[in-house]
Enzyme design. Structure first.
Site, short mmCIF file in Angstrom:
data_model
loop_
_atom_site.label_atom_id
_atom_site.label_comp_id
_atom_site.label_asym_id
_atom_site.label_seq_id
_atom_site.Cartn_x
_atom_site.Cartn_y
_atom_site.Cartn_z
N PRO A 45 0.81 -1.22 0.00
CG PRO A 45 -0.77 -1.56 1.65
CD PRO A 45 0.57 -2.04 1.18
CE LYS A 101 3.26 5.59 3.29
NZ LYS A 101 4.44 4.70 3.22
CG ASN A 112 10.77 0.09 0.17
OD1 ASN A 112 11.61 0.95 0.38
ND2 ASN A 112 11.07 -1.19 0.01
NE ARG A 119 11.13 1.08 4.76
CZ ARG A 119 9.85 1.40 4.83
NH1 ARG A 119 9.10 1.39 3.74
NH2 ARG A 119 9.31 1.74 5.99
#
Length: 286
Positions: A2, A51, A165, A272
């Site tokens: 997302p 977000k 990302n 990540r």
């Protein structure tokens, strides 16, 4: 994963299913909200902010949710079987006579007064897909700490809201800079174009079922129904991608760079993943 485009699509689906309808079913499955009952209240609107998702409910209430890495809202017709995950992963259920919205794996779920929304989203920078978008402010925010790595600066929602990302990696590739290059080392024109490109990419993907950075994107300032032109990059544009290649670097470890053919590399930082081309992108690497 997302990001701003996904969150906007989610907000639009929830708004279509819930707004203007009275809740006939409410179930918030987190301990601090377990006794809350929203049935009988009308959903006024569902609004994205960066977000974050803000579901505004009659009586001056806002249900705030954040998807982070793997949260998702699914919308089903009344009586339809839910298929978004196991029952123990459900964190929220909001239903009316026609639709039921089910939130799976939501890491953030809060209920607050609508007048207090600034306490949770007031710190955000200009929203790439929102009415408050301001490219000059976003650029100033991005360059405020010149020693900060570019990737970190792009992910910081206080600078500009909506980049995650995937877009971080893709934008660094388009800028021909590694994510670890100090943001202050970018030429001024490259930094300005990077902000413009970020806006173009999210606008182009706001209605796409599959996120794509290698295809056409709207020209800066064009309407959603206006003429599309190829994405502008700070330097020579990459070669045309094969139809199945939706992204330039993200998720493409060991595969050939679409610009130069060098194998794409990957680094894991605190869970990540970061992808980059060691030939096309200048700057420090891990």
């Amino acid at each position: 994963m997302p990001e701003g485009d996904t969150v906007l699509q989610t907000a639009e689906r929830l708004h279509t299913a819930l707004a203007g309808q009275v809740l006939t079913h409410s179930d918030l499955r987190v301990p601090r909200l377990a006794t809350v009952d929203l049935t009988g209240r009308k959903v006024l609107d569902v609004t994205p902010r960066g977000k974050h998702l803000l579901t505004r409910i009659e009586g001056g209430l806002t249900l705030h949710s954040h998807l982070r890495m793997d949260g998702v809202w699914r919308v089903y017709a009344a009586g339809e079987r839910w298929r978004g995950g196991a029952a123990h992963q459900i964190r929220a259920v909001l239903g009316n006579e026609v639709h039921t919205a089910v939130g799976y794996r939501l890491p953030v779920l809060d209920l607050l007064r609508t007048r207090d929304e600034d306490k949770i989203v007031g710190h955000l920078g200009p929203d790439l897909l929102g009415p408050d978008w301001d490219a000059d402010t976003a650029l100033r925010n991005l360059l405020a700490d010149p020693d900060r790595p570019l990737g970190e600066a792009l992910l910081d929602q206080r600078n500009l809201a909506g980049i995650g990302n995937v877009f971080k990696c893709e934008l660094c590739f388009m800028a021909r800079a590694t994510p670890w290059l100090p943001v202050g080392a970018l030429p001024a024109t490259t930094a300005a174009r990077l902000v413009t490109t970020a806006k173009q990419l999210l606008e182009a993907n706001r209605d796409r079922p599959t996120r794509t950075t290698t295809g056409p994107t709207p020209a800066a300032g064009a309407s959603r129904t206006g003429t599309h032109t190829p994405a502008h990059t700070p330097t020579r544009a990459p070669t045309r991608a094969r139809p199945q290649e939706h992204l330039y670097v993200y998720g493409r470890e060991h595969r050939s760079c679409l610009r130069c053919g060098t194998p794409i590399r990957k680094a894991d930082e605190a869970g990540r993943p970061t992808y980059w081309c060691p030939r096309c992108q200048a700057g420090p690497t891990p």
